[in-house]
Design an enzyme around this catalytic site. Structure first.
Site, PDB file in Angstrom:
ATOM      1  N   GLU A  27      -6.940  -7.528   6.842  1.00 45.90           N
ATOM      2  CA  GLU A  27      -5.940  -6.473   7.048  1.00 45.90           C
ATOM      3  C   GLU A  27      -6.608  -5.141   7.384  1.00 45.90           C
ATOM      4  OE1 GLU A  27      -2.674  -6.904   7.165  1.00 45.90           O
ATOM      5  OE2 GLU A  27      -2.822  -9.031   6.635  1.00 45.90           O
ATOM      6  N   GLU A  68       0.228  -1.324   0.417  1.00 42.54           N
ATOM      7  CA  GLU A  68      -0.301  -2.073   1.567  1.00 42.54           C
ATOM      8  C   GLU A  68      -0.454  -3.549   1.229  1.00 42.54           C
ATOM      9  OE1 GLU A  68      -0.742  -2.627   5.200  1.00 42.54           O
ATOM     10  OE2 GLU A  68      -0.813  -0.494   4.680  1.00 42.54           O
ATOM     11  N   GLU A  75       4.745  -9.688   4.829  1.00 41.94           N
ATOM     12  CA  GLU A  75       4.545 -10.136   6.203  1.00 41.94           C
ATOM     13  C   GLU A  75       4.087 -11.593   6.254  1.00 41.94           C
ATOM     14  OE1 GLU A  75       1.868  -7.349   8.000  1.00 41.94           O
ATOM     15  OE2 GLU A  75       3.463  -5.885   8.366  1.00 41.94           O
TER      16      GLU A  75
END
Length: 120
Positions: A27, A68, A75
């Site tokens: 990420e 985050e 996601e």
């Protein structure tokens, strides 16, 4: 019945570290926010602020990383369910992004208030 093994502190810690390693590896947004965190942590230690203000600065900084990580989890789950464009999938991802946006907003406002209070 839940498909969940018996609680084991060390095994659960290994799962958490595995997840953290995956976040750092895959990420880019998390990497950027982690670099920001690493840069700003020493400022919290050396700044002439009250313990309460230092705690607020630390919590908001860590909150950004937590947001985050949460967004990344959202996601991935959405992508697991469907890779096709679906308005509900898009809404879930947008809400994950909103979590990150709000955490950054809270971080910036908190740090600004503390720093303005110190240097005024």
């Amino acid at each position: 019945m839940r498909n969940q093994p018996k609680y084991n502190f060390f095994k659960n810690t290994s799962y958490a570290l595995k997840g953290l390693k995956d976040l750092i590896k895959t990420e880019s947004s998390f990497k950027i926010e982690l670099i920001i965190t690493i840069i700003l942590l020493p400022i919290i230690v050396f700044i002439d602020a009250s313990l309460t203000n230092k705690a607020l600065m630390f919590i908001t900084l860590m909150g950004m990383l937590l947001a985050e990580a949460t967004n990344s989890a959202i996601e991935r789950v959405v992508d697991l369910v469907t890779l096709e464009h679906h308005h509900m999938a898009g809404r879930a991802k947008d809400m994950g992004s909103a979590i990150v946006f709000l955490s950054i907003f809270i971080f910036v406002i908190t740090w600004a208030i503390v720093l303005i209070d110190i240097y005024n």
